[in-house]
Design an enzyme around this catalytic site. Sequence first.
Site, PDB file in Angstrom:
ATOM      1  N   CYS A  70      -2.226   8.182   4.673  1.00 12.88           N
ATOM      2  CA  CYS A  70      -2.451   7.634   3.336  1.00 12.88           C
ATOM      3  C   CYS A  70      -3.718   8.204   2.712  1.00 12.88           C
ATOM      4  O   CYS A  70      -3.821   8.333   1.504  1.00 12.88           O
ATOM      5  CB  CYS A  70      -2.508   6.122   3.393  1.00 12.88           C
ATOM      6  SG  CYS A  70      -3.260   5.505   4.896  1.00 12.88           S
TER       7      CYS A  70
ATOM      8  N   GLU B  68       0.898  -1.154   0.000  1.00 12.05           N
ATOM      9  CA  GLU B  68       0.000   0.000   0.000  1.00 12.05           C
ATOM     10  C   GLU B  68       0.932   1.199   0.000  1.00 12.05           C
ATOM     11  O   GLU B  68       1.723   1.367   0.919  1.00 12.05           O
ATOM     12  CB  GLU B  68      -0.853  -0.048   1.262  1.00 12.05           C
ATOM     13  CG  GLU B  68      -1.997   0.906   1.217  1.00 12.05           C
ATOM     14  CD  GLU B  68      -2.109   1.651   2.511  1.00 12.05           C
ATOM     15  OE1 GLU B  68      -2.175   1.032   3.568  1.00 12.05           O
ATOM     16  OE2 GLU B  68      -2.087   2.895   2.442  1.00 12.05           O
TER      17      GLU B  68
END
Length: 521
Positions: free
Chosen positions: A302, A265
């Site tokens: 994120c 990720e």
Amino acid sequence: MNLTGNLLIGASEVPASEGTMKALNPATNQLIEPDFAFGGVADVDKAAKLADEAFDHYSHTSLAERSAFLERIADNLDAVSQELAARATLETGLPEAQLQGEAAKAATQFRQFADVVRKGRFLQLAIDPAQPDRQPRPRMDHRLQKIAIGPVAVFGASNFPISYSVAGGDTASALASGATVIVKAHNAHPGASEIQARAIRQAVQDSGLPEGVFSMVRGGGNAIGEALVDHPLIKAVTFTGSEQGGMALYRRAQLRPDPIPVFTEMTSVNPTFILPQALAARGAQIGDGFVERMLVNVGQACLKPAILIAVDGAGFEALRAAMVKRVTDAPARPMLTPGIHGAYLSGLDRLQSTGANLVAVGSVAHADLDGRSALLEVDGQRFLAENALAHEVFGPAGLLVKVKDETEMFAVARSLRGQLSATLHLEEADLDLARRLLPVLERRTGRIVVNAFAHPQEVSFATIHGGPFPASSDSRFTSVGMTSIERFLRPVTYQGFPDALLPEALRELNPLGLPRSVEGQ
Ligand code: NAP
């Protein structure tokens, strides 16, 4: 808790073999005691062998036993949550109240996965009974269940030092699947990592499980991470961090004689589109809310909304003024590490040298690692001409993209790389435009949010925290939420088995009472 700084390999306390480090308090730029051990390739080998030895036992624990183990980890995390939050605050400069919330979230994740395990739906049991009289060919009995993939290496994230770190969702979902786990701790928070690792290790011991179910290693430089990805006994990797680091490890794993999945990720700018009626009705409110979310975790998140796209017209000036005000009023706050702070400053330079104008900055930085918030602006044409403007700057900065019309808004949307999330702000009268924009966004993102922002995120069955590259390396999976367990599962068919030899979950009388599909029903 007395921090020893040792590597925790199975039940062993392993001292430094490759030097030591101290944690850095980014708020003061001072080192904090004690020394933390760096390990090497031999330590990875020891942890991998233990994880492999433990695998057959652990992956065959009953669902009840495994859920009890996960709940024990949650209880142990609760027991150290104050100490954990305090140490994580020292090592990250993030507010203690936020880190207490993270500690609670980490414990909750283990309890949620305990429930997933107990219910057994993740096994995806399927039975196609024998049809001895079928013409032209009889069919044998076929039964399917999912099993854990093997020992998993977890690279903890830097920016959420608990809920995405040693005791984060990757570890919780991997252990829930029946996989054994080796965590490569992030050097940005070694003390918080040790507290979490000890909580997990204590649960392994108290549950009477083999010591190799969990280990934590640490190293200076890339060697330890490379050794983990290369080790023949490791069967999957999870990673949260930079695109450069994630792709280096991904490529490495594909070059193994036996390539393995690497679930990374990496990066996302989480584009926000304000549709014209929403802009006219609530431009200032949306601009204010955007910057508020942009500044969460000093922009080191994120899901940080980093790019806002709006058509020049009614409401645009109110939007811009609200963003400028919020950014200007924001105090500078410490960033996580010198490396991340340095990358932030270079990122701001990159945006300006490729055509974005700096329109607002936050209050002056006082400490060396303070990140000063920033708002930049660019027009749609320039944005489309320069790829670099669409790349993430990790930190408290945002880019306002002023497009001239709907056509240019679509062109900007089509130019974007894969994202974790995209957001639409709309009013009833914008629905037709939103419907047309939706397919463009669906192809590029794992989550679409309407009239809100994607952060903070739920950990639930419908959560997707992933998306097309470079948001993640495999858009079919999520790294957060209950279905993240699927990364560590693979299907096995048992054909023509006598009932007594079948795994319990697949036996004819369904002794565990689990949900199973029979002939697809
Ligand atoms: P990073 O530099 O990619 O490091 C992440 C972890 O992977 C660290 O433990 C690092 O070890 C290890 N690593 C990185 N490259 C490696 C390689 N080539 N070989 C072996 N190990 C390697 O990430 P970070 O420290 O968190 O840096 C922040 C950056 O990550 C930000 O700029 C941001 O873009 C990104 N990020 C994204 C997210 C997200 O959710 N999308 C979250 C956090 C961070 P060492 O520390 O020992 O080098």
